[in-house]
Design a protein around this motif. Sequence first.
Motif, PDB file in Angstrom:
ATOM      1  N   ASN A  95      82.009  82.165  45.812  1.00 13.41           N
ATOM      2  CA  ASN A  95      81.229  81.886  44.594  1.00 13.41           C
ATOM      3  C   ASN A  95      81.762  82.623  43.365  1.00 13.41           C
ATOM      4  O   ASN A  95      81.161  82.549  42.299  1.00 13.41           O
ATOM      5  CB  ASN A  95      79.756  82.274  44.820  1.00 13.41           C
ATOM      6  CG  ASN A  95      79.131  81.489  45.949  1.00 13.41           C
ATOM      7  OD1 ASN A  95      79.348  80.285  46.070  1.00 13.41           O
ATOM      8  ND2 ASN A  95      78.342  82.161  46.788  1.00 13.41           N
ATOM      9  N   LEU A  96      82.836  83.345  43.524  1.00 12.44           N
ATOM     10  CA  LEU A  96      83.356  84.172  42.423  1.00 12.44           C
ATOM     11  C   LEU A  96      83.759  83.302  41.232  1.00 12.44           C
ATOM     12  O   LEU A  96      84.554  82.370  41.371  1.00 12.44           O
ATOM     13  CB  LEU A  96      84.560  84.980  42.906  1.00 12.44           C
ATOM     14  CG  LEU A  96      84.974  86.186  42.046  1.00 12.44           C
ATOM     15  CD1 LEU A  96      83.847  87.197  41.953  1.00 12.44           C
ATOM     16  CD2 LEU A  96      86.227  86.832  42.615  1.00 12.44           C
ATOM     17  N   SER A  97      83.217  83.639  40.045  1.00 15.42           N
ATOM     18  CA  SER A  97      83.508  82.855  38.836  1.00 15.42           C
ATOM     19  C   SER A  97      84.181  83.681  37.742  1.00 15.42           C
ATOM     20  O   SER A  97      84.806  83.120  36.839  1.00 15.42           O
ATOM     21  CB  SER A  97      82.225  82.236  38.282  1.00 15.42           C
ATOM     22  OG  SER A  97      81.302  83.257  37.902  1.00 15.42           O
ATOM     23  N   SER A  98      84.026  85.014  37.807  1.00 19.67           N
ATOM     24  CA  SER A  98      84.593  85.858  36.744  1.00 19.67           C
ATOM     25  C   SER A  98      85.216  87.102  37.359  1.00 19.67           C
ATOM     26  O   SER A  98      84.585  87.776  38.179  1.00 19.67           O
ATOM     27  CB  SER A  98      83.499  86.255  35.748  1.00 19.67           C
ATOM     28  OG  SER A  98      83.994  87.155  34.782  1.00 19.67           O
ATOM     29  N   ILE A  99      86.465  87.394  36.955  1.00 20.67           N
ATOM     30  CA  ILE A  99      87.183  88.574  37.438  1.00 20.67           C
ATOM     31  C   ILE A  99      87.703  89.356  36.242  1.00 20.67           C
ATOM     32  O   ILE A  99      88.374  88.795  35.358  1.00 20.67           O
ATOM     33  CB  ILE A  99      88.368  88.182  38.347  1.00 20.67           C
ATOM     34  CG1 ILE A  99      87.903  87.322  39.513  1.00 20.67           C
ATOM     35  CG2 ILE A  99      89.084  89.429  38.845  1.00 20.67           C
ATOM     36  CD1 ILE A  99      89.044  86.766  40.334  1.00 20.67           C
ATOM     37  N   LYS A 100      87.386  90.651  36.234  1.00 16.94           N
ATOM     38  CA  LYS A 100      87.954  91.551  35.241  1.00 16.94           C
ATOM     39  C   LYS A 100      88.450  92.772  35.989  1.00 16.94           C
ATOM     40  O   LYS A 100      87.672  93.456  36.662  1.00 16.94           O
ATOM     41  CB  LYS A 100      86.913  91.962  34.196  1.00 16.94           C
ATOM     42  CG  LYS A 100      87.474  92.853  33.101  1.00 16.94           C
ATOM     43  CD  LYS A 100      86.430  93.158  32.037  1.00 16.94           C
ATOM     44  CE  LYS A 100      87.038  94.020  30.927  1.00 16.94           C
ATOM     45  NZ  LYS A 100      86.043  94.332  29.873  1.00 16.94           N
TER      46      LYS A 100
END
Length: 1249
Positions: free
Chosen positions: A189-194
């Motif tokens: 479900n990962l949508s944003s990576i920083k």
Amino acid sequence: MKVSKLPFEILEQIAYNLSSKESLSCALTCKGWRYPFQKALWKNIQVYTYQGVQKFIQSIKASQGVSTSYHLAVDSLHIRPLCYKPDISDIDFSVLFKYLQNVKSLDLGNISYDYIYTNIKRSDKIWKSLESLKIQYGAVSETGPVKNFVEFINTCSMLQELEILQQGPGFLIEFSVDDFDNMHQNLQNLSSIKAGIYLAFDLSAKLSAIPNTAPAFTVTSLDINSKQYKSQTRNWNNWNPLWLYYFGYKYPNLRSLKLEATDTWDNVRYLDQRQSIISLFQSNPKAFQHLEVFDFTTDRYFASSDLVLWELLCALRVPLKHLALDARQSGVFDMSYAMNVDKILQSFSETLESLSLTGFIYTDNEQNISLELSYHCPFLTNLCISGSMVILNLDNLLNKYESLKQLKFCGGQLVTTSNTTTEDSKQQQKQHGLQILTLGVCSIAAEIFNYLSFRCRGMKHMTLNILWVQGFMCGENGCILLDMAHTFLKTLHIGQVRYGASNREYFAEHDIGLTLLSQLNSASLSDKTNEREEKIDPKYPIVARHSIDWLYTYGTFGNIGEYGQKTIKLSKKEADTALEYYQNFQSNTISSTLKEGSSYDEDTPEIGWKYELYKGHAEFIFGNVESIPVVCTPSDGVWRYPFQKALWRNIRIYTYRRLQKIVDNIKASQNISTSYPLLVRSLRTYHISYKPDIPEMQFSDLFKCLSNLKYLDLGDKSHNDIYTDITRSYKIWKSLESLKVQYSANTEIPPEKSLLEFINECSMLQKLEIRKQRSGSRMESSVDDFDNLHQNLRNLSSLKAGIYLSPDFSATLDTIPNTAPAFANKNEFGSLNRNNWNSLWLYYFGYKYPNLRSLKLDATDIDSDLIDSGQRQKIISLFQFNPNAFQHLKTFSITTNKYFESSDLILWELLCAFRVPLKHLTLDATDDGRIDDTHTMNVNRILKFFSETLESLSVTGFSYGENSHDSTIEFFSYCPFLTNLCISGCDMLLNIDNLLDKCVSLKQLEFCGGEMFVNSEMVAEDSNQQPSQQHGLETLTLDDCFVSAEVFNYLFCSCRSLKHMTLNTMMIDGSICEKTGCLLLDMSHTFLKTLEISQVQYNLLNQVENDGTPCSLTLLSQLDDTSLSNGRKASEKTEKDSNYPIAAYHNIMWLYTFEVRLYTDKYGLNTTNLSKSEIDIALEYYKDFQSNKINLNLYIDISHDGEDLRIGWKYELNKGYGKWIFGKIESTPVICEQKDLEFQETSCIIPLF
């Protein structure tokens, strides 16, 4: 329904929309409200201290035995920066993560993951419910992946947002393609990576498998700061652009991509490598088809990453809305190639909404660094252009981008086209909707602020930080006006703004650091304590001007080499002092009390404003500023390092104290990451107060560390003081490209040869200037010395030297044709004081410097005998032996006091005989002010030989004319390119209309020591008629000469482009009006920018009763009735002239010229301006000139005080006055310096009585 009866669900929704303080108040209202509002308080938990963590854990434990489990209501937990204690590892985090089963968002602040992630805690339900995680890890001592960390992240199977931060110095966690694939396999479900990680450099093993990677469709945002090693003192990195190839396949639905890869090694991609990468990019045409935001920061942009923009994003027509590129390396710009802004705008013109470019240059053309934007972007609302030495055309920008709301421009010059700042053109300009303007590290003209205010009336926010503003300074109040009366701001940030006056000669020490902020309307600021006394401005007679703040910008030098500027606000008392000073600026400027900065203490520069009041100030006038203006600090933003670099680039040293401070800062900077001494490119020393320990200690410390120095000016410091056995090995001598050095002259013996030895050590020199220190013998240089110099300095292109050129050529004359040529292009030599000059040096220079462009020779005080005809013929024969000499020479200047005895053959037998393509020729034969009248100078012959190339000619100290009986200078040769002409001598006659007819391109004329006249038929023409052909003369200087009044009438008709005029020591012939006592000098078609005038007298032809004594009173006036640009109203008189019944003329000032005794039979002329009360007396007198003239009390000078010659004007009113009427004079007329009459026998001025 009563409020107390509201359902729980409604109360819960209300609670979620209230602040914590409001929810707490509601929870205490009644039992029915207690639970829903307490639940809202538990929803978002933020803990800031060690004690807070312990208290929160205790609360969770206590809530286990009650029916209401508030810990289950916790949705978000943020542990902010925690003050670590030795027992931090003993905190029972297991209680937190065991019972906070419904937490969706977890921010662990600066707590590393290994404090909480153990084998016991991996099964806690929190990791299965988390949707957002912000976590840190400690940097490691060796490069490579950290399995535990990736394993920990993969435990959080429901994650949607992930942020990874690095903590402490060391190597960052290395992520490979496999790590990304493994992570997305577990986090579906990962949508944003920083993430702050290191993207592995070597992708060769995975390239073939990348097209088959499983796509992560849920990821829409990716923000990665890739760095291999990070610490406080140094960083290093290695970046591979092929990660974009992987991301293109892995994230097909990516909306936002931000990458930072700084501190990279210099791995330039060669042509074959680049082509391989481009081929891989092009193999996936569907990559990034949903990308809207791309932000890329790298310090090796053109080495390996420019193809990401051009060959990937532009080639695939990615629909970008927001594009940001940053190419700085520790604040230093990437100047290897130019960034093509137009190409970017063309590629994304249909979608782009914001564009930010930082750290680039924008043109490869050094002659034209203007950035012209051609493509229309209808949706562009935000633009940032930051770089180095870029010129941005503001009206072109606003015309192209009508939707622009925010503009940031840094690192260049902001300009407008010349016709957009006039009142008529501004009325035609379309209003623009710009709202936010940021200007930093740039120069700008004062008129542009008025243009911005008029055209961008919707502007609400403005930031001005590190600016250089140039504008016209008012002579009456010392003010540079920055008119923004149509601007009504909400916020203003301003700091480090300095100013220069465009109407006076620029020197660095004249920089203005005082700024006054004011507003036109009288509405109080939000801070009422800052209000100043209101005053009425003459330009705005209806609305009162309201002063806001006074600011002062000054230079600072920090303890670790940080040299910059700082801005402070003046207190109310200090502001009152400044206001009082500028109310009477002209008289206060003359006062030495405030102008002299001798008591200025360098250790307290913030009080320097007191000693800089005389320089003037700048005033911003706004319509209104809602909030208090904020002073920008030097460390604000990202401009700190590049600005400090620019300040360190050029170092000037004036005092011993400043030298000591710079040395201390250089020593201190050796132990920090930024080595400021390596930034120094230019070092100048001026008038240092010497101490015994300077030669050994101070300069050695300087030169040891300045290994990148390119320009060195030692001022009045002798080379012997710095050049020792210890310092000869320093790298500075190998890097220098420009050197100015002095040598110590000795009254008995010539200077030491060590100077040449010192110079020869500087093997990379391109420019060299040698000066003699104090009186004494000059260093003698022979042909062998020149040959030796150029043998060591192969790159030398410019040489300027104050030396003695040896006259003895007997031993070297035969070898000169075989000398090794030096391809220098500019030489300048001076030999003074008991000189012996040999013209054969031109024979040597002709062979030695075949590419010479400029040659200047100064050989005065010659005491040699006249060369005989045999010697002259031998020299001429040698000249003719080298017909290729000086074939590239453009500039030739020779100054000698015995021109016709030894040097005239250089002009006629060398330069003219070989048809040298001269553009600039200067001949000076004056000897202590006396002219060389042994022969006449044939100007026409010069113009004939160089008519096809000559652009400027200056001949000084000669007598002229075709023969000794007629000294009239008549021009016969047509010189189409001549733009600058100076003729100076004695007893010569110059026909001005003949001159202008032959020299149609003339822009500047200087005539000294003779009489200027015009043909009688030219004078007879009606002055009001438009002449058949206008001349483009712009600058006129007349000195020590006779001129008839008709000449000025001719000039005003024929030279209406005249902008600058200097009149010094002149006698003007003309007839006065019997009724008014006025000799009219009509120049009503002349609109000057500057006027310098002094020692002007008038020979009144129709006033025989004056016994030939000249008239010495002058009135300057202008026809139009607008105030001068400096606001001066000298006499406050406006009258109607009978010759101009429609237009009134405006008096500017009255001048009086009188004779003064300087000392011991030496006389001079001085000119002063009359005061207001004296002007009123003169005006009253000339209203009834005829009757007042008969009054013996004013005519006879019995009561004239011979000691006070300045008041003699009262007793000369009966003689009449000269009246100049100009169309307009922009700046206040300047009175020239006093001129002595020591050589009155060669002067053309009538002796004074």
